[in-house]
Design an enzyme around this catalytic site. Sequence first.
Site, PDB file in Angstrom:
ATOM      1  N   SER A  54      -6.048  71.061  54.630  1.00  0.00           N
ATOM      2  CA  SER A  54      -4.876  70.731  53.807  1.00  0.00           C
ATOM      3  C   SER A  54      -4.548  71.806  52.782  1.00  0.00           C
ATOM      4  O   SER A  54      -3.387  71.988  52.410  1.00  0.00           O
ATOM      5  CB  SER A  54      -5.088  69.389  53.102  1.00  0.00           C
ATOM      6  OG  SER A  54      -6.235  69.429  52.272  1.00  0.00           O
ATOM      7  N   VAL A  55      -5.562  72.523  52.303  1.00  0.00           N
ATOM      8  CA  VAL A  55      -5.334  73.539  51.266  1.00  0.00           C
ATOM      9  C   VAL A  55      -6.261  74.732  51.505  1.00  0.00           C
ATOM     10  O   VAL A  55      -7.150  74.701  52.344  1.00  0.00           O
ATOM     11  CB  VAL A  55      -5.595  72.986  49.846  1.00  0.00           C
ATOM     12  CG1 VAL A  55      -4.592  71.901  49.489  1.00  0.00           C
ATOM     13  CG2 VAL A  55      -7.021  72.456  49.720  1.00  0.00           C
ATOM     14  N   GLY A  56      -6.035  75.777  50.711  1.00  0.00           N
ATOM     15  CA  GLY A  56      -6.971  76.887  50.633  1.00  0.00           C
ATOM     16  C   GLY A  56      -7.282  77.567  51.946  1.00  0.00           C
ATOM     17  O   GLY A  56      -6.405  77.859  52.765  1.00  0.00           O
ATOM     18  N   ILE A  57      -8.568  77.829  52.170  1.00  0.00           N
ATOM     19  CA  ILE A  57      -9.021  78.577  53.339  1.00  0.00           C
ATOM     20  C   ILE A  57      -8.626  77.874  54.634  1.00  0.00           C
ATOM     21  O   ILE A  57      -8.150  78.505  55.578  1.00  0.00           O
ATOM     22  CB  ILE A  57     -10.547  78.795  53.275  1.00  0.00           C
ATOM     23  CG1 ILE A  57     -10.904  79.715  52.097  1.00  0.00           C
ATOM     24  CG2 ILE A  57     -11.065  79.382  54.583  1.00  0.00           C
ATOM     25  CD1 ILE A  57     -12.400  79.815  51.816  1.00  0.00           C
TER      26      ILE A  57
ATOM     27  N   ASP B 268     -11.463  61.371  57.595  1.00  0.00           N
ATOM     28  CA  ASP B 268     -12.462  61.469  56.536  1.00  0.00           C
ATOM     29  C   ASP B 268     -13.762  61.916  57.196  1.00  0.00           C
ATOM     30  O   ASP B 268     -14.419  61.154  57.895  1.00  0.00           O
ATOM     31  CB  ASP B 268     -12.647  60.118  55.845  1.00  0.00           C
ATOM     32  CG  ASP B 268     -13.597  60.193  54.658  1.00  0.00           C
ATOM     33  OD1 ASP B 268     -14.396  61.154  54.584  1.00  0.00           O
ATOM     34  OD2 ASP B 268     -13.562  59.286  53.799  1.00  0.00           O
ATOM     35  N   LEU B 269     -14.136  63.153  56.967  1.00  0.00           N
ATOM     36  CA  LEU B 269     -15.279  63.734  57.659  1.00  0.00           C
ATOM     37  C   LEU B 269     -16.624  63.183  57.199  1.00  0.00           C
ATOM     38  O   LEU B 269     -17.644  63.449  57.827  1.00  0.00           O
ATOM     39  CB  LEU B 269     -15.261  65.256  57.485  1.00  0.00           C
ATOM     40  CG  LEU B 269     -14.123  65.976  58.219  1.00  0.00           C
ATOM     41  CD1 LEU B 269     -13.950  67.374  57.675  1.00  0.00           C
ATOM     42  CD2 LEU B 269     -14.381  66.010  59.719  1.00  0.00           C
TER      43      LEU B 269
ATOM     44  N   ASN C 127     -14.584  74.226  58.560  1.00  0.00           N
ATOM     45  CA  ASN C 127     -14.232  74.777  57.264  1.00  0.00           C
ATOM     46  C   ASN C 127     -14.487  73.810  56.106  1.00  0.00           C
ATOM     47  O   ASN C 127     -14.788  74.237  55.002  1.00  0.00           O
ATOM     48  CB  ASN C 127     -12.748  75.181  57.264  1.00  0.00           C
ATOM     49  CG  ASN C 127     -12.224  75.422  55.862  1.00  0.00           C
ATOM     50  OD1 ASN C 127     -12.528  76.436  55.242  1.00  0.00           O
ATOM     51  ND2 ASN C 127     -11.450  74.481  55.344  1.00  0.00           N
TER      52      ASN C 127
ATOM     53  N   TYR D 254     -25.695  72.446  45.950  1.00  0.00           N
ATOM     54  CA  TYR D 254     -24.641  72.971  46.827  1.00  0.00           C
ATOM     55  C   TYR D 254     -25.167  74.154  47.629  1.00  0.00           C
ATOM     56  O   TYR D 254     -24.952  74.248  48.851  1.00  0.00           O
ATOM     57  CB  TYR D 254     -23.427  73.388  45.995  1.00  0.00           C
ATOM     58  CG  TYR D 254     -22.419  74.221  46.747  1.00  0.00           C
ATOM     59  CD1 TYR D 254     -21.564  73.643  47.675  1.00  0.00           C
ATOM     60  CD2 TYR D 254     -22.318  75.599  46.523  1.00  0.00           C
ATOM     61  CE1 TYR D 254     -20.636  74.416  48.378  1.00  0.00           C
ATOM     62  CE2 TYR D 254     -21.398  76.374  47.210  1.00  0.00           C
ATOM     63  CZ  TYR D 254     -20.556  75.774  48.136  1.00  0.00           C
ATOM     64  OH  TYR D 254     -19.642  76.548  48.829  1.00  0.00           O
TER      65      TYR D 254
ATOM     66  N   VAL E  42     -13.469  83.021  46.235  1.00  0.00           N
ATOM     67  CA  VAL E  42     -12.125  82.972  46.815  1.00  0.00           C
ATOM     68  C   VAL E  42     -11.244  82.135  45.898  1.00  0.00           C
ATOM     69  O   VAL E  42     -11.643  81.045  45.476  1.00  0.00           O
ATOM     70  CB  VAL E  42     -12.134  82.348  48.226  1.00  0.00           C
ATOM     71  CG1 VAL E  42     -10.754  82.457  48.867  1.00  0.00           C
ATOM     72  CG2 VAL E  42     -13.183  83.010  49.104  1.00  0.00           C
TER      73      VAL E  42
END
Length: 255
Positions: free
Chosen positions: A15-18, A65-66, A92, A161, A196
């Site tokens: 949906s966004v970014g990379i 929803d992953l 991703n 993370y 990024v």
Amino acid sequence: MERWKGRVALVTGASVGIGAAIARALVQHGMKVVACARNVDKIEKLEAECQSAGYAGTLFPYKCDLSIEEEILSMFSAIKTLHQGVDVCINNAGLAHAEPLLSGKTKSWRNMIDVNILALSICTREAYQSMKERNVDDGHIININSMSGHRVVPQSYLHFYSATKYAVTALTEGLRQELREVNNHIRATAISPGLVETEFAFRLYKNDPEKAAATYENLRCLKAEDIAAAVIYVLGAPPYVQIGDIQLRPTEQIS
């Protein structure tokens, strides 16, 4: 990239970014791209942009929803029905919570494991099965990893993370080995960016937008399009070339 025209790619977290940049680049190169996220409003807008730009490929937004395996399996079932299956899988989707090892919330740790490790592994398994049942021997699975999967920075809130991204490093190499063991020519690659400029920091520091903004102000960061270009490079390499990992970061970044 000519050989990928008309073939099907799945991009998670698109949906966004990379993820959005990768989806756009693949559509530009003529692929059928299933782009999934929990919220598809922005993907639908990207779909309209790709159509108006006259790109050779097609974008298919898909709500998923992953963190819920049933939704992932349902998505792969839908892809099979609509497009026969997946030829390229770009894992991703990923997230970070600012939760240190000594005081972090279990709920946040579990969420990072669910998305960064388990969803990636489930999508990888299902993509492989999709390729195997159609005798696809030249597919590609690309994991968008992180420099945090290769070194541990002295910021406590990123340590868990980082552990999930170290897992991605191991999973990518393990996948490569398993594919060789079954004499399959599907390729496995990780792409590990440094800083990024995306919404990542604003989600990480959701209660401190000033700190999030400052993350991207201290040096010239990579752009999402730089990561998309790395994906195109990896996919465009000859089938006999196995690119295991690309590490890229801003020239000015120290760690």
